[in-house]
Write a protein that holds these residues in place. Structure first.
Motif, PDB file in Angstrom:
ATOM      1  N   VAL A 131      14.428   0.058   7.236  1.00  0.00           N
ATOM      2  CA  VAL A 131      15.318   0.192   6.082  1.00  0.00           C
ATOM      3  C   VAL A 131      14.657  -0.394   4.832  1.00  0.00           C
ATOM      4  N   LEU A 132      13.907  -1.471   5.022  1.00  0.00           N
ATOM      5  CA  LEU A 132      13.197  -2.071   3.893  1.00  0.00           C
ATOM      6  C   LEU A 132      12.175  -1.093   3.306  1.00  0.00           C
ATOM      7  N   GLN A 133      11.444  -0.418   4.173  1.00  0.00           N
ATOM      8  CA  GLN A 133      10.456   0.556   3.693  1.00  0.00           C
ATOM      9  C   GLN A 133      11.141   1.681   2.932  1.00  0.00           C
ATOM     10  N   MET A 134      12.287   2.108   3.464  1.00  0.00           N
ATOM     11  CA  MET A 134      13.052   3.146   2.774  1.00  0.00           C
ATOM     12  C   MET A 134      13.421   2.681   1.373  1.00  0.00           C
ATOM     13  N   ASP A 135      13.864   1.456   1.298  1.00  0.00           N
ATOM     14  CA  ASP A 135      14.278   0.894   0.016  1.00  0.00           C
ATOM     15  C   ASP A 135      13.099   0.885  -0.969  1.00  0.00           C
ATOM     16  N   PHE A 136      11.908   0.598  -0.476  1.00  0.00           N
ATOM     17  CA  PHE A 136      10.724   0.565  -1.338  1.00  0.00           C
ATOM     18  C   PHE A 136      10.330   1.943  -1.846  1.00  0.00           C
ATOM     19  N   LEU A 137      10.516   2.970  -1.012  1.00  0.00           N
ATOM     20  CA  LEU A 137       9.926   4.267  -1.350  1.00  0.00           C
ATOM     21  C   LEU A 137      10.865   5.186  -2.113  1.00  0.00           C
ATOM     22  N   ASN A 138      12.127   4.794  -2.229  1.00  0.00           N
ATOM     23  CA  ASN A 138      13.012   5.561  -3.087  1.00  0.00           C
ATOM     24  C   ASN A 138      13.104   7.046  -2.741  1.00  0.00           C
ATOM     25  N   PRO A 139      13.346   7.367  -1.475  1.00  0.00           N
ATOM     26  CA  PRO A 139      13.306   8.781  -1.060  1.00  0.00           C
ATOM     27  C   PRO A 139      14.542   9.550  -1.522  1.00  0.00           C
ATOM     28  N   SER A 140      14.429  10.876  -1.528  1.00  0.00           N
ATOM     29  CA  SER A 140      15.608  11.666  -1.877  1.00  0.00           C
ATOM     30  C   SER A 140      16.301  12.183  -0.622  1.00  0.00           C
ATOM     31  N   LEU A 141      15.565  12.243   0.485  1.00  0.00           N
ATOM     32  CA  LEU A 141      16.201  12.588   1.758  1.00  0.00           C
ATOM     33  C   LEU A 141      15.807  11.550   2.805  1.00  0.00           C
ATOM     34  N   VAL A 142      16.850  10.894   3.349  1.00  0.00           N
ATOM     35  CA  VAL A 142      16.598   9.859   4.345  1.00  0.00           C
ATOM     36  C   VAL A 142      17.106  10.334   5.695  1.00  0.00           C
ATOM     37  N   ILE A 143      16.225  10.235   6.700  1.00  0.00           N
ATOM     38  CA  ILE A 143      16.674  10.538   8.056  1.00  0.00           C
ATOM     39  C   ILE A 143      16.617   9.232   8.839  1.00  0.00           C
ATOM     40  N   MET A 144      17.790   8.806   9.324  1.00  0.00           N
ATOM     41  CA  MET A 144      17.817   7.553  10.080  1.00  0.00           C
ATOM     42  C   MET A 144      18.068   7.875  11.535  1.00  0.00           C
ATOM     43  N   ASP A 145      17.054   7.617  12.369  1.00  0.00           N
ATOM     44  CA  ASP A 145      17.156   7.972  13.781  1.00  0.00           C
ATOM     45  C   ASP A 145      17.568   6.750  14.596  1.00  0.00           C
ATOM     46  N   GLN A 172       0.812  -1.209   0.000  1.00  0.00           N
ATOM     47  CA  GLN A 172       0.000   0.000   0.000  1.00  0.00           C
ATOM     48  C   GLN A 172       0.850   1.266   0.000  1.00  0.00           C
ATOM     49  N   ILE A 173       1.902   1.303   0.818  1.00  0.00           N
ATOM     50  CA  ILE A 173       2.718   2.528   0.829  1.00  0.00           C
ATOM     51  C   ILE A 173       3.469   2.690  -0.498  1.00  0.00           C
ATOM     52  N   LEU A 174       3.855   1.562  -1.084  1.00  0.00           N
ATOM     53  CA  LEU A 174       4.499   1.649  -2.394  1.00  0.00           C
ATOM     54  C   LEU A 174       3.518   2.219  -3.421  1.00  0.00           C
ATOM     55  N   ASN A 175       2.293   1.731  -3.370  1.00  0.00           N
ATOM     56  CA  ASN A 175       1.311   2.163  -4.367  1.00  0.00           C
ATOM     57  C   ASN A 175       0.896   3.624  -4.230  1.00  0.00           C
ATOM     58  N   VAL A 176       0.837   4.158  -3.013  1.00  0.00           N
ATOM     59  CA  VAL A 176       0.516   5.591  -2.929  1.00  0.00           C
ATOM     60  C   VAL A 176       1.641   6.433  -3.531  1.00  0.00           C
ATOM     61  N   HIS A 177       2.865   5.959  -3.370  1.00  0.00           N
ATOM     62  CA  HIS A 177       3.983   6.677  -4.003  1.00  0.00           C
ATOM     63  C   HIS A 177       3.942   6.538  -5.517  1.00  0.00           C
ATOM     64  N   ARG A 178       3.611   5.343  -5.987  1.00  0.00           N
ATOM     65  CA  ARG A 178       3.510   5.142  -7.445  1.00  0.00           C
ATOM     66  C   ARG A 178       2.414   6.022  -8.027  1.00  0.00           C
ATOM     67  N   LYS A 179       1.302   6.084  -7.318  1.00  0.00           N
ATOM     68  CA  LYS A 179       0.194   6.906  -7.788  1.00  0.00           C
ATOM     69  C   LYS A 179       0.635   8.363  -7.902  1.00  0.00           C
ATOM     70  N   TYR A 180       1.373   8.845  -6.905  1.00  0.00           N
ATOM     71  CA  TYR A 180       1.849  10.223  -6.884  1.00  0.00           C
ATOM     72  C   TYR A 180       2.754  10.485  -8.086  1.00  0.00           C
ATOM     73  N   GLU A 181       3.481   9.437  -8.494  1.00  0.00           N
ATOM     74  CA  GLU A 181       4.361   9.579  -9.657  1.00  0.00           C
ATOM     75  C   GLU A 181       3.631   9.292 -10.959  1.00  0.00           C
ATOM     76  N   GLY A 182       2.325   9.076 -10.876  1.00  0.00           N
ATOM     77  CA  GLY A 182       1.533   8.829 -12.070  1.00  0.00           C
ATOM     78  C   GLY A 182       1.662   7.412 -12.615  1.00  0.00           C
ATOM     79  N   LYS A 183       2.094   6.481 -11.740  1.00  0.00           N
ATOM     80  CA  LYS A 183       2.220   5.093 -12.203  1.00  0.00           C
ATOM     81  C   LYS A 183       1.035   4.258 -11.729  1.00  0.00           C
ATOM     82  N   ASP A 184       0.782   3.162 -12.435  1.00  0.00           N
ATOM     83  CA  ASP A 184      -0.267   2.227 -12.020  1.00  0.00           C
ATOM     84  C   ASP A 184       0.171   1.468 -10.776  1.00  0.00           C
ATOM     85  N   PRO A 185      -0.817   0.927 -10.053  1.00  0.00           N
ATOM     86  CA  PRO A 185      -0.437   0.077  -8.914  1.00  0.00           C
ATOM     87  C   PRO A 185       0.416  -1.093  -9.400  1.00  0.00           C
TER      88      PRO A 185
END
Ligand SMILES: Nc1ncnc2c1ncn2[C@@H]1O[C@H](COP(=O)(O)OP(=O)(O)O)[C@@H](O)[C@H]1O
Ligand SMILES: [Mg+2]
Lengths: 243, 480
Positions: free
Chosen positions: A156-170, A101-114
């Motif tokens: 870290v796995l979620q980060m890998d899925f979402l392809n962020p441009s800024l990562v904050i690791m706490d 689901q989190i991958l798909n909301v990001h894909r949708k934002y980028e105009g991609k299909d689920p």
């Protein structure tokens, strides 16, 4: 990438961050060190938009956008990712369906299909493998009953899925054993690129030996008291924060 | 967490609120002996059926309305209601879908139940009840081949009087309580199912109840009999137009499972809940009871209750056969000014009988949500066991949740385990999900669906996805 100017933040009327300035360029890795309670998580949560943290004054520009005008999900969609110091449990929500689901909301934002089911499974296997996460973990509920190490790897796995441009690791390293630390660091290093920046919050030199920072900042009482390069981390490791 | 909720979400969530513009035939308003006779005549009923109704009606005159529910509403004027309404021209029930008024087919299409298509594609047999009559039943022939009877109860009274006489009122006696007795006097239509010995019903059976006419009550009656060693899964769905008035829906559902038989009964109740100010909506006062008559029999109730202004229902199991099993899985969601007082009764009579109750109550807005349950072990119910788990989830600070689990244990060798929790969706959980890109509504819906998961997954596959969506829609406008 990120430009923080004169940022002051309070939590429940206690002033935590005080007039903070920090600029992070594209592809840079910044480490933040500092004693407990110095405001490291506060900066992380403030940037991510946690409503418990009140911005009293100051500004943060993220790729030219005023970060504080965006709600937390918009910040995520724009490419900001926070790996939580204490990941949150979501009982009843299977890890696999959550990741999808989190991958798909990001894909949708980028105009991609689920993503289709087979493709998702393939990527999930690949990415889990790299972090030595057993597939069995994905049929459990998100972070629910996970060990400390499993929770951190899942971040870290979620980060890998979402392809962020800024990562904050706490404090992603706390709770990881030596092998897990190495695997996670390797995964992070693979994600390093010229258009992705990192803020790495940690107490320990050992993480910074795997993920080499370009800059090291020392936090104290909500301020940066010292900045330098990797050598500063070595000095702190030897001498502690006491000045 | 107000900051996460910058936008106020629109309140257009009830998707089934339209009215079908079709001429209806109503009988005169009010409740009296004449009305009972007219209904019976309309249905062309034999004398024994009319006598049965009249017995109920006479009884009704001396009965008091139950007043113990944790629900508040103005006195219902029973003389003000129409007890029978049918689309015009339904005196002769159409023989096949081709003869059904296209407007009616269109209605069901809009509701997401394209009868013609479902006949061909989905492989689910549907009985569609529109106000007081059944307008279509699909898959009848195919079921007939296996000896499964699935038809409107009015038809069963004509064609299978021996079964109806034997079982109607055998689980819910005519004299049970006010609304059940009212139903016995004036019931109009509903479904009848009989699954013969040893037959596993090859498809889901479902009834779709639609209230369309205004100022009309719906009093449906459903009777399901699973003969020895048989199995059937049955689902009912319900919707109604949006109206300012409150409409009464008082159904009776009776289930009978003989030796080694199993009945799975699922409900997705989505009656119009009223608007965000609490105006209008259905009063859903329903009596559902299953009798595990034979040994090793099993009845399980699954209910997703999202609609109605007031929900007042306690699907129950009477575990008479030794080793019989009763289950109750429930999700009840209330938002705005909705009130739900719902739960179950498990009456253990036989040896080694087992029951399991999982109830998930979710309250939002200014609503009130009560779980009320009774677990009773009779003296002879040796080694009976019950497990009850009641979880409440609160959304916001203006709603309320109550848990009233009653037990009555007269058997030394029996055990009851009870667990209850109340929680709130935490700001931390919402923020965590939003940090991953979900908006506030999506985040809430993910968390709530997680909370109900144990129950949702009991639904037949075909309906589980729909139910998940419904759970999300019902809570629209409640974030923060
Ligand atoms: N939710 C909160 N409520 C009250 N005080 C808080 C909260 N979060 C953090 N603080 C306070 O803010 C200060 C900084 O905390 P934090 O940023 O978590 O420190 P660090 O991550 O550097 O250990 C501490 O004094 C802490 O007690
Ligand atoms: Mg911290």
């Amino acid at each position: 990438m990120l430009e923080i100017k004169k940022l002051s933040v309070s939590v429940e009327k206690n002033k935590i961050l005080d007039n903070l300035d920090l600029t992070i360029g594209s592809g840079e890795v910044h480490a933040i060190m500092g004693p407990n309670g110095s405001g490291k998580s506060t900066i992380a949560h403030t940037l991510a938009g946690n409503p418990n943290y009140n911005v009293d004054s100051g500004q943060a520009l993220f790729n030219g956008k005023d970060l504080f005008e965006l709600d937390p999900s918009e910040r995520s969609l724009e490419g900001l990712f926070l790996a939580f110091q204490y990941p949150i449990e979501l009982p009843g929500v299977s890890n696999a369906s959550y990741l999808k689901q989190i991958l798909n909301v990001h894909r949708k934002y980028e105009g991609k299909d689920p993503i289709d089911a087979a493709e998702f499974l393939k990527i999930l296997k690949e990415k889990s493998n790299r972090l030595n996460i057993p597939m069995e973990m994905h049929s459990r509920f998100v972070n629910t009953g996970f060990s400390g190490g499993e929770k951190k790897k899942n971040e870290v796995l979620q980060m890998d899925f979402l392809n962020p441009s800024l990562v904050i690791m706490d404090e992603t390293d706390s709770g990881l054993d030596v092998d897990a630390l190495r695997q996670t660091s390797e995964a992070v290093n693979q994600l390093r690129s010229s258009d992705r920046s990192f803020i790495i919050i940690t107490h320990y030199l050992r993480l910074l030996e795997y993920i080499e920072p370009d800059y090291v900042h020392v936090f104290q009482d909500g301020k940066i008291v010292e900045s330098g390069d990797k050598k500063l981390a070595h000095k702190i490791d030897k001498e502690g924060y006491a000045t | 967490m107000n900051k996460l909720n910058k936008d106020n979400f629109k309140q257009d969530s009830y998707k089934h609120g339209f009215v079908t513009d079709i001429e209806s035939e109503k009988i005169p308003r009010g409740l009296n002996e004449e009305v009972v006779k007219i209904i019976s005549k309309k249905k062309n009923e034999p004398q024994w059926m009319l006598d049965w109704r009249l017995k109920a009606f006479n009884r009704l005159e001396v009965m008091k309305k139950p007043d113990w529910g944790k629900v508040k509403f103005d006195e219902i004027n029973f003389q003000d209601i129409y007890y029978y309404s049918s689309p015009k021209g339904f005196e002769d029930k159409p023989k096949s879908l081709d003869e059904v008024d296209p407007k009616l087919l269109e209605t069901y299409e809009k509701l997401g139940i394209p009868l013609k298509e479902q006949e061909v594609l989905a492989g689910v047999a549907v009985d569609a009840v529109f106000d007081s009559v059944s307008v279509a039943t699909t898959f009848k022939e195919k079921l007939n081949e296996m000896g499964v009877i699935f038809c409107p109860i009015s038809e069963a009274i004509q064609k299978h009087p021996e079964l109806v006489k034997k079982y109607l009122g055998s689980v819910i006696p005519i004299t049970d309580h006010f609304y059940a007795t009212l139903n016995s006097a004036v019931f109009s239509d509903g479904s009848f199912v009989y699954v013969p010995k040893g037959v596993k019903c090859p498809m889901e059976l479902s009834t779709y109840f639609r209230i369309n006419a205004s100022e009309t009550g719906q009093f449906e009656r459903t009777l399901i009999i699973a003969d020895e060693g048989s199995y059937v899964s049955y689902l009912e769905g319900c919707t109604a137009p949006m109206r300012d008035e409150n409409q009464l829906h008082a159904a009776n559902v009776e289930l009978v499972a003989l030796d080694n038989a199993e009945i799975k009964y699922s409900t997705v109740q989505n009656w119009y809940p009223g608007d965000e100010n609490g105006k209008g909506g259905i009063y859903n006062f329903v009596t559902k009871r299953g009798l595990c008559k034979g040994k090793n029999s099993k009845i399980s109730w699954t209910q997703i209750e999202t609609g109605s202004a007031i929900t007042w229902k306690y699907p129950s199991c009477i575990l008479r056969g030794d080793n019989s099993i009763g289950e109750f899985y429930s999700v009840a969601i209330t938002n705005n000014y909705q009130q739900a007082d719902t739960g179950t009764k498990m009456i253990h009579l036989g040896k080694n009988t087992k029951s399991k109750i999982i109830s998930k109550g979710i309250s939002a807005g200014k609503s009130s949500n009560t779980y009320r349950g009774l677990v009773k072990f009779n003296r002879k119910a040796e080694n009976a066991k019950n497990i009850t788990q009641c979880d409440s989830l609160l959304v916001g600070n203006t709603c309320s949740a109550n848990t009233i689990p009653l037990t009555e244990n007269n058997s030394n060798s029996s055990s009851i385990e009870h667990e209850a929790t109340t929680s709130k969706i935490s700001d931390e959980q919402l923020f965590y999900c939003m940090q991953r890109g979900l908006d506030a509504e999506q985040a809430q819906s993910l968390i709530v669906n997680g909370f109900c998961k144990e129950v949702l997954q009991k639904l037949p596959m075909e309906f589980a996805v729909e139910a998940q969506k419904l759970v999300s829609i019902s809570l629209e406008g409640s974030v923060g």
